[in-house]
Design a protein around this motif. Structure first.
Motif, mmCIF file in Angstrom:
data_model
loop_
_atom_site.group_PDB
_atom_site.id
_atom_site.type_symbol
_atom_site.label_atom_id
_atom_site.label_comp_id
_atom_site.label_asym_id
_atom_site.label_seq_id
_atom_site.Cartn_x
_atom_site.Cartn_y
_atom_site.Cartn_z
ATOM 1 N N ALA A 3 3.108 -5.242 -6.179
ATOM 2 C CA ALA A 3 2.104 -4.564 -7.012
ATOM 3 C C ALA A 3 2.644 -3.251 -7.573
ATOM 4 O O ALA A 3 2.327 -2.862 -8.692
ATOM 5 C CB ALA A 3 0.860 -4.298 -6.183
ATOM 6 N N SER A 4 3.505 -2.542 -6.788
ATOM 7 C CA SER A 4 4.032 -1.258 -7.263
ATOM 8 C C SER A 4 5.114 -1.472 -8.306
ATOM 9 O O SER A 4 5.291 -0.666 -9.196
ATOM 10 C CB SER A 4 4.636 -0.472 -6.111
ATOM 11 O OG SER A 4 3.894 -0.645 -4.967
ATOM 12 N N ARG A 5 5.840 -2.607 -8.163
ATOM 13 C CA ARG A 5 6.908 -2.865 -9.132
ATOM 14 C C ARG A 5 6.308 -3.095 -10.513
ATOM 15 O O ARG A 5 6.808 -2.624 -11.500
ATOM 16 C CB ARG A 5 7.685 -4.119 -8.698
ATOM 17 C CG ARG A 5 8.917 -3.755 -7.911
ATOM 18 C CD ARG A 5 9.667 -4.976 -7.540
ATOM 19 N NE ARG A 5 9.459 -5.266 -6.134
ATOM 20 C CZ ARG A 5 9.544 -6.469 -5.593
ATOM 21 N NH1 ARG A 5 9.802 -7.501 -6.343
ATOM 22 N NH2 ARG A 5 9.358 -6.637 -4.316
ATOM 23 N N ASP B 204 3.512 12.332 -1.531
ATOM 24 C CA ASP B 204 3.690 11.831 -2.890
ATOM 25 C C ASP B 204 3.220 10.375 -2.989
ATOM 26 O O ASP B 204 2.508 10.009 -3.919
ATOM 27 C CB ASP B 204 5.190 11.922 -3.194
ATOM 28 C CG ASP B 204 5.444 12.031 -4.667
ATOM 29 O OD1 ASP B 204 4.684 12.743 -5.324
ATOM 30 O OD2 ASP B 204 6.398 11.380 -5.138
ATOM 31 N N ASN B 205 3.600 9.569 -2.003
ATOM 32 C CA ASN B 205 3.183 8.161 -1.992
ATOM 33 C C ASN B 205 1.671 8.043 -1.877
ATOM 34 O O ASN B 205 1.053 7.225 -2.546
ATOM 35 C CB ASN B 205 3.819 7.428 -0.805
ATOM 36 C CG ASN B 205 5.230 6.987 -1.115
ATOM 37 O OD1 ASN B 205 5.686 7.095 -2.255
ATOM 38 N ND2 ASN B 205 5.941 6.510 -0.120
ATOM 39 N N ALA B 206 1.081 8.868 -0.963
ATOM 40 C CA ALA B 206 -0.373 8.795 -0.754
ATOM 41 C C ALA B 206 -1.105 9.111 -2.062
ATOM 42 O O ALA B 206 -2.112 8.483 -2.398
ATOM 43 C CB ALA B 206 -0.784 9.764 0.349
ATOM 44 N N VAL C 56 11.497 4.532 -7.122
ATOM 45 C CA VAL C 56 12.643 3.623 -7.104
ATOM 46 C C VAL C 56 12.760 2.899 -5.756
ATOM 47 O O VAL C 56 13.626 2.062 -5.580
ATOM 48 C CB VAL C 56 13.972 4.353 -7.417
ATOM 49 C CG1 VAL C 56 13.933 4.959 -8.807
ATOM 50 C CG2 VAL C 56 14.301 5.393 -6.370
ATOM 51 N N GLY C 57 11.903 3.242 -4.811
ATOM 52 C CA GLY C 57 11.929 2.546 -3.521
ATOM 53 C C GLY C 57 12.829 3.195 -2.490
ATOM 54 O O GLY C 57 13.256 2.558 -1.541
ATOM 55 N N LEU C 58 13.105 4.491 -2.664
ATOM 56 C CA LEU C 58 13.960 5.178 -1.677
ATOM 57 C C LEU C 58 13.183 6.183 -0.820
ATOM 58 O O LEU C 58 13.664 6.619 0.209
ATOM 59 C CB LEU C 58 15.077 5.942 -2.396
ATOM 60 C CG LEU C 58 16.454 5.300 -2.489
ATOM 61 C CD1 LEU C 58 17.448 6.277 -3.083
ATOM 62 C CD2 LEU C 58 16.956 4.843 -1.122
HETATM 63 P P1 ADP Z 1 8.654 4.351 -4.178
HETATM 64 O O1 ADP Z 1 7.381 5.073 -3.933
HETATM 65 O O2 ADP Z 1 9.658 5.149 -4.879
HETATM 66 O O3 ADP Z 1 8.453 2.990 -4.763
HETATM 67 P P2 ADP Z 1 8.928 4.306 -1.313
HETATM 68 O O4 ADP Z 1 10.103 3.971 -0.479
HETATM 69 O O5 ADP Z 1 8.334 5.648 -1.158
HETATM 70 O O6 ADP Z 1 9.372 4.057 -2.794
HETATM 71 O O7 ADP Z 1 7.819 3.232 -1.032
HETATM 72 C C1 ADP Z 1 8.158 1.853 -1.012
HETATM 73 C C2 ADP Z 1 6.935 1.027 -1.361
HETATM 74 O O8 ADP Z 1 5.958 1.138 -0.336
HETATM 75 C C3 ADP Z 1 6.253 1.507 -2.613
HETATM 76 O O9 ADP Z 1 6.816 0.923 -3.757
HETATM 77 C C4 ADP Z 1 4.830 1.016 -2.409
HETATM 78 O O10 ADP Z 1 4.729 -0.315 -2.808
HETATM 79 C C5 ADP Z 1 4.647 1.059 -0.906
HETATM 80 N N1 ADP Z 1 3.893 2.259 -0.473
HETATM 81 C C6 ADP Z 1 4.406 3.418 -0.015
HETATM 82 N N2 ADP Z 1 3.431 4.290 0.312
HETATM 83 C C7 ADP Z 1 2.260 3.663 0.042
HETATM 84 C C8 ADP Z 1 0.876 4.049 0.170
HETATM 85 N N3 ADP Z 1 0.521 5.237 0.610
HETATM 86 N N4 ADP Z 1 -0.065 3.123 -0.190
HETATM 87 C C9 ADP Z 1 0.308 1.905 -0.631
HETATM 88 N N5 ADP Z 1 1.578 1.484 -0.780
HETATM 89 C C10 ADP Z 1 2.546 2.350 -0.446
#
Ligand code: ADP
Length: 321
Positions: free
Chosen positions: A275-277, A227-229, A284-286
């Motif tokens: 940048a993600s915030r 999901d993150n990727a 939510v960062g979990l």
């Molecule tokens: P969420 O995705 O809900 O914010 P995660 O714990 O999964 O929480 O990820 C924490 C942070 O790590 C994300 O907010 C993002 O900034 C960074 N991150 C995670 N996976 C990736 C990725 N594949 N590429 C870039 N940044 C990532």
């Protein structure tokens, strides 16, 4: 002291010592011609005896240290699997006492963790009611911009509580481990996600990689990484490698990666890279905290690495049992 020839096979030994009164004390005896000789039977008997002594010693040491080894294995297992069966309370008085103390500690630890998890889910659950009231009130705010901001913040809090609740529920479920083909599990996860339109692919796997695991939990960890990727790197490439040391499942993307200074911090609950915030990625960062805790509860490791060609690699390494 003097040696001299004696009867065949023997030699004489005479010893003379001056006494204080001017007299001499002498004595004589016959000794074998050569030093002590060891017959064949004698050497064989000594060798067999030595073998028996070594075998008995090894057996005794093993017998004494076996309970220690199983205690060490149980302590190691406890760190990963709180539902591990208790140690058998058998053996010497001391080992029975040690096993009993260990089992009692395991029960207490489990009760403590269950208690904390229950408290955590109760608090998270109860927060939802006031949050709903807050949302209803926020919807009545006149200023539209202010209202939208309040509703968005409340929705974010609601998402955080939802994630925390599902984390607590997973943790408390205590599902049992069972032998699972990780290649097939990964394949089915990728197929399911791809069927929903997510850009996910799996490198052709080499073959089955069977290992004990809790499939729903491991699936959750892998889904979080994929999901993150997709969220941050637009697409996910998954690969499974089975080696002598264990199984490695990697999730690669071509996104921006994570600044080196933040790589360790992204595993902290509710931590998000700046940048993600600011971007609307909806997390939510979990996700990573949950994935890491699941992988570690399987005795494995989850490592994030910026790839040299750009993008991030999340690597789950599960050792052989
Ligand atoms: P969420 O995705 O809900 O914010 P995660 O714990 O999964 O929480 O990820 C924490 C942070 O790590 C994300 O907010 C993002 O900034 C960074 N991150 C995670 N996976 C990736 C990725 N594949 N590429 C870039 N940044 C990532």
């Amino acid at each position: 002291m003097r040696h001299g020839p004696g009867p065949p096979g023997l030699r004489n030994l005479r010893v003379a010592m001056p006494l204080r009164d001017g007299g001499w004390l002498t004595f004589a005896t016959a000794l074998p011609e050569s030093g002590a000789s060891f017959s064949r039977q004698f050497i064989i008997a000594m060798f067999v005896m030595a073998l028996i002594i070594v075998a008995v010693s090894v057996w005794a040491v093993r017998r004494m240290t076996r309970p220690l080894a199983s205690l060490a294995a149980a302590a190691e297992r406890l760190g990963r699997d709180g539902q591990a069966p208790p140690l058998p309370e058998t053996g010497t008085v001391e080992t029975v006492q040690a096993a009993r103390a260990f089992n009692a500690m395991q029960v207490r630890l489990r009760a403590l963790i269950d208690n904390r998890t229950r408290l955590f889910s109760a608090v998270s659950h109860d927060l939802r009611t006031p949050l709903t009231l807050l949302r209803l009130r926020a919807e009545n705010v006149e200023n539209r911009e202010e209202r939208d901001r309040m509703v968005a913040t409340i929705a974010e809090m609601d998402a955080m509580i939802g994630a925390a609740l599902s984390y607590a529920r997973d943790d408390a479920s205590g599902e049992p481990s069972r032998p699972t083909d990780l290649t097939a599990l990964t394949q089915s996860i990728v197929d399911d996600l791809a069927a929903t339109g997510m850009p996910v692919t799996l490198d052709p796997p080499a073959g089955p990689a069977v290992r004990d695991c809790r499939p729903p939990a491991l699936k959750r960890a892998l889904v979080n990484l994929i999901d993150n990727a997709v969220k941050y790197g637009k697409a996910a490439r998954v690969s499974v490698a089975s080696e002598a040391g264990g199984v490695t499942i990697a999730v690669d993307d071509d996104g921006p990666g994570i600044p080196e200074a933040e790589i360790a911090r992204v595993f902290e609950p509710f931590y998000r890279v700046e940048a993600s915030r600011s971007r609307d990625t909806g997390g939510v960062g979990l996700g990573l905290a949950i994935a890491k805790s699941i992988v570690e509860s399987h005795g494995g490791t989850l490592v994030l690495r910026n790839r040299s060609g750009g993008g991030l690699r999340a690597e789950v390494a599960l050792p052989k049992q």
